[in-house]
Design an enzyme around this catalytic site. Structure first.
Site, PDB file in Angstrom:
ATOM      1  N   LYS A 124      -2.291  -2.298   7.831  1.00  0.00           N
ATOM      2  CA  LYS A 124      -3.517  -1.892   8.686  1.00  0.00           C
ATOM      3  C   LYS A 124      -3.561  -2.571   9.840  1.00  0.00           C
ATOM      4  CE  LYS A 124      -6.598  -0.468   4.881  1.00  0.00           C
ATOM      5  NZ  LYS A 124      -7.717  -0.782   4.050  1.00  0.00           N
ATOM      6  N   ARG A 155      -0.754  -1.663  -7.085  1.00  0.00           N
ATOM      7  CA  ARG A 155      -0.936  -2.881  -6.087  1.00  0.00           C
ATOM      8  C   ARG A 155      -1.987  -3.896  -6.576  1.00  0.00           C
ATOM      9  NH1 ARG A 155      -1.319  -4.330  -0.443  1.00  0.00           N
ATOM     10  NH2 ARG A 155      -3.427  -4.570   0.265  1.00  0.00           N
ATOM     11  N   TYR A 157      -9.729 -10.094  -6.808  1.00  0.00           N
ATOM     12  CA  TYR A 157      -8.797 -10.239  -8.079  1.00  0.00           C
ATOM     13  C   TYR A 157      -8.864 -11.341  -8.830  1.00  0.00           C
ATOM     14  CZ  TYR A 157      -6.459  -6.523  -5.357  1.00  0.00           C
ATOM     15  OH  TYR A 157      -6.205  -5.426  -4.741  1.00  0.00           O
ATOM     16  N   ARG A 183       0.988  -1.270   0.025  1.00  0.00           N
ATOM     17  CA  ARG A 183      -0.017  -0.184   0.047  1.00  0.00           C
ATOM     18  C   ARG A 183       0.871   1.239   0.135  1.00  0.00           C
ATOM     19  NH1 ARG A 183      -2.224  -3.409   4.216  1.00  0.00           N
ATOM     20  NH2 ARG A 183      -4.374  -4.138   3.695  1.00  0.00           N
ATOM     21  N   HIS A 208      -2.299   2.697  -5.969  1.00  0.00           N
ATOM     22  CA  HIS A 208      -3.002   1.469  -5.658  1.00  0.00           C
ATOM     23  C   HIS A 208      -3.377   0.721  -6.852  1.00  0.00           C
ATOM     24  CE1 HIS A 208      -5.233  -0.236  -2.545  1.00  0.00           C
ATOM     25  NE2 HIS A 208      -6.515  -0.241  -3.215  1.00  0.00           N
TER      26      HIS A 208
END
Length: 309
Positions: free
Chosen positions: A172, A240, A272, A148, A237
């Site tokens: 996170k 990513r 994904y 991230r 992002h």
């Protein structure tokens, strides 16, 4: 007990027992404080009718925002139920706003190659600009390790694990994980480390701290423009997403990808799996056992025993 005191207790529980991040706690506080302000008679004593009226007031919001607010209410009332402050959870009778999670924007392999070609060219030479070497390393870690933006810019120098085959990343929820460090990234890291200022605790320092996410965004879009790629199609992002999607296309295991991305729930990783139909057909044609059988070969004779009476 007042709504404010109950909300404080709820947030303390979320932090201590569930490890909720500061951002999550702040979002819950905003949502619950707003609900307590809007509901006549107080939030803790609200009934189903009051909550339905509240959710009707949220109709102008995006479905995802309204769903988040309802989730906060459900968890808050579940907490009150567990604590004996209420005998029911009225939020469970409220229908969740329908949301459709958008698929991530995807970069093609060709776009990624053009981006890297530009970064490699700018960082070439015996004495390349430090900024160009830094940009190449940032790109290697975004696309090669799937970090991230916030994780990347705040990497400390000590993030390198033994042997430097892994990065120690704090993601996170303040949770640490190991992320593979590619051989390409290690090579660029060897070029970047001597250029770092002595005494800086950051891998990507800027002034007294580290580079910001906004600056990373600007640098990446600038590189995309110089590579002939629409800058609006590029962000940290998006890279990513490309890391995850291209790994899955190459046959990566979904669970392994979940660990590398730092997703708490594999349902987040499953987004994904949006591969195109052409690749699915190709996969069946190449990998299914029938693909290796001679279509003209007849099945072998099989002796069938006659069952005894």
């Amino acid at each position: 007990m007042s709504d404010g005191a109950l909300i404080d207790r709820f947030l303390e529980m979320m932090a201590a027992e569930r490890g909720a991040s500061r951002n999550t706690l702040a979002a819950y506080r905003r949502d619950l404080d707003q609900a307590a302000e809007w509901i006549t008679g107080g939030l803790a004593d609200a009934d189903v009718a009051a909550l339905r009226k509240l959710m009707a007031d949220y109709q102008s919001l995006a479905a995802s925002s309204a769903a988040r607010k309802l989730s906060a209410l459900r968890q808050f009332f579940a907490f009150l139920l567990d604590e004996g402050e209420r005998a029911d959870n009225p939020a469970l009778d409220i229908a969740r706003p329908a949301t459709q999670r958008p698929l991530p924007r995807i970069l093609t392999h060709e776009d990624v190659e053009r981006l890297f070609a530009q970064a490699v060219e700018e960082a070439a030479g015996e004495v390349p600009p430090a900024a160009a070497v830094r940009m190449l390393l940032l790109l290697e870690l975004l696309y090669g390790s799937g970090l991230r933006a916030s994780e990347l810019v705040s990497l400390p120098r000590r993030a390198m694990a033994g042997g430097r085959e892994f990065l120690i990343v704090r993601g996170k929820g303040d949770k640490e994980r190991l992320v593979p460090l590619s051989g390409r990234a290690r090579d660029v890291l060897d070029r970047w480390t001597p250029l770092l200022a002595d005494g800086s605790p950051w891998l990507f320092p800027s002034g007294k701290a580290h580079i910001s996410r906004v600056r990373l965004f600007q640098m990446l879009r600038g590189l995309a423009g110089r590579a002939g790629i629409d800058p609006a199609a590029i962000s940290p992002h998006v890279l990513r997403h490309a890391f995850a999607t291209h790994l899955l296309e190459g046959g990566a295991d979904l669970r392994a990808l979940q660990l590398m991305l730092g997703h708490a729930d594999i349902a987040t990783t499953e987004i994904y799996t949006h591969v195109d139909s052409r690749r699915l057909v190709e996969l069946v044609n190449k990998r299914h056992p029938l693909a290796h059988m001679d279509a003209g070969r007849t099945a072998p004779d099989v002796d069938v025993a006659t069952p005894s009476a």
